[in-house]
Design an enzyme around this catalytic site. Structure first.
Site, PDB file in Angstrom:
ATOM      1  N   THR A  44     -27.482 -18.628 100.614  1.00 49.34           N
ATOM      2  CA  THR A  44     -28.062 -19.418  99.391  1.00 49.34           C
ATOM      3  C   THR A  44     -28.599 -20.899 100.007  1.00 49.34           C
ATOM      4  O   THR A  44     -27.887 -21.408 100.954  1.00 49.34           O
ATOM      5  CB  THR A  44     -27.151 -19.632  98.458  1.00 49.34           C
ATOM      6  OG1 THR A  44     -26.074 -20.739  98.672  1.00 49.34           O
ATOM      7  CG2 THR A  44     -26.321 -18.345  97.895  1.00 49.34           C
ATOM      8  N   GLU A  45     -29.709 -21.203  99.620  1.00 51.24           N
ATOM      9  CA  GLU A  45     -30.565 -22.354 100.102  1.00 51.24           C
ATOM     10  C   GLU A  45     -29.561 -23.660  99.725  1.00 51.24           C
ATOM     11  O   GLU A  45     -29.813 -24.492 100.470  1.00 51.24           O
ATOM     12  CB  GLU A  45     -31.886 -22.300  99.646  1.00 51.24           C
ATOM     13  CG  GLU A  45     -31.941 -22.616  98.108  1.00 51.24           C
ATOM     14  CD  GLU A  45     -33.402 -22.709  97.638  1.00 51.24           C
ATOM     15  OE1 GLU A  45     -34.046 -23.669  97.500  1.00 51.24           O
ATOM     16  OE2 GLU A  45     -34.004 -21.641  97.772  1.00 51.24           O
ATOM     17  N   ASN A  46     -28.679 -23.507  98.802  1.00 50.78           N
ATOM     18  CA  ASN A  46     -27.878 -24.795  98.517  1.00 50.78           C
ATOM     19  C   ASN A  46     -26.693 -24.863  99.694  1.00 50.78           C
ATOM     20  O   ASN A  46     -25.926 -25.814  99.163  1.00 50.78           O
ATOM     21  CB  ASN A  46     -27.440 -24.973  97.325  1.00 50.78           C
ATOM     22  CG  ASN A  46     -26.683 -23.544  96.559  1.00 50.78           C
ATOM     23  OD1 ASN A  46     -27.248 -22.368  96.917  1.00 50.78           O
ATOM     24  ND2 ASN A  46     -25.901 -23.456  95.827  1.00 50.78           N
ATOM     25  N   SER A  86     -29.044 -25.560 105.728  1.00 48.11           N
ATOM     26  CA  SER A  86     -29.409 -24.364 105.140  1.00 48.11           C
ATOM     27  C   SER A  86     -30.889 -24.285 105.411  1.00 48.11           C
ATOM     28  O   SER A  86     -31.443 -22.820 105.376  1.00 48.11           O
ATOM     29  CB  SER A  86     -29.108 -24.388 103.359  1.00 48.11           C
ATOM     30  OG  SER A  86     -29.547 -23.288 103.115  1.00 48.11           O
TER      31      SER A  86
END
Length: 216
Positions: A44-46, A86
């Site tokens: 996940t990009e977070n 990320s």
């Protein structure tokens, strides 16, 4: 196909051992249909690797969410890291597949998925552009038609672009489409024939290979 049926199909097509990012919207459903035997690692990009399916009941943790703010679970070995790290994974070509939603996809594989001019759209392209260009394969999940019956597969995108020539495969409720150097090839149709699909999109499409062989 329903959204859940489509999500199951996408999950089945993700290669074993792949590192995958699931975008906001329809793509988040894919995590519910990945099997342990596939050994897929979700990013996940977070800032998380090893995301599991959506959280329910006692699994809910307000601090454990995906990029779409949906509560998720973690799998054994999951890790957390800075947002910048990320994005380094996304931009550095370390993701095998990303699955994104779309407002439009062009026959050349251009992607428009962040703005239509509606004031309620997200205010900026965000990480979608990094995913679209950084992932080795970009799968799109979308309804084939808009609410007023227009095709989302277009000759050229009229909405602001997220990425150019980045889409490799398009999963829709009516067909799975492959972006090839020769054009858009239909892999499968769902609830319609190839001829009906041609009329809906009003674009030249390549017939499924098995159909081409039968007609050769």
């Amino acid at each position: 196909m329903t959204r859940n049926q489509l999500a199951r199909l996408v999950a089945q097509d993700i290669p074993s051992g792949a590192y995958v990012n699931l975008g906001i919207g329809q793509p988040t459903l894919v995590s519910d249909y990945l099997t342990p035997s596939q050994n897929v690692t979700l990013h996940t990009e977070n800032g998380m690797l090893g995301m599991g399916p959506a959280a329910e009941g006692d699994e809910l943790d307000e601090d454990l969410i995906n990029a779409g703010k949906i509560p998720v679970t973690e799998l054994p070995g999951a890790s957390y890291f800075h947002h910048a790290d990320s994005f380094g994974m996304m931009r550095g070509g370390h993701l095998d597949v990303c699955v994104l939603g779309a407002f439009q996809v062009s026959v050349a594989g251009d992607l428009a998925n962040w703005h239509t001019g509606d004031p309620n759209d997200i205010p900026a392209v965000g990480g979608a552009m990094d995913l679209a260009i950084g992932a080795k394969d970009v799968f799109v999940m979308m309804n084939l038609l808009t609410r007023d019956g227009r095709s989302k597969l277009v000759e050229a995108c009229t909405y602001p672009l997220t990425g150019v020539g980045c889409v490799t495969r398009i999963y829709t409720d009516m067909a799975v489409l492959l972006v090839t150097p020769d054009g858009i090839r239909v892999r499968d149709t769902h609830g319609c024939t190839f001829e009906e699909l041609l009329r809906l999109v009003d674009l030249p499409l390549l017939a499924p290979e098995r159909e081409s062989m039968l007609n050769a």
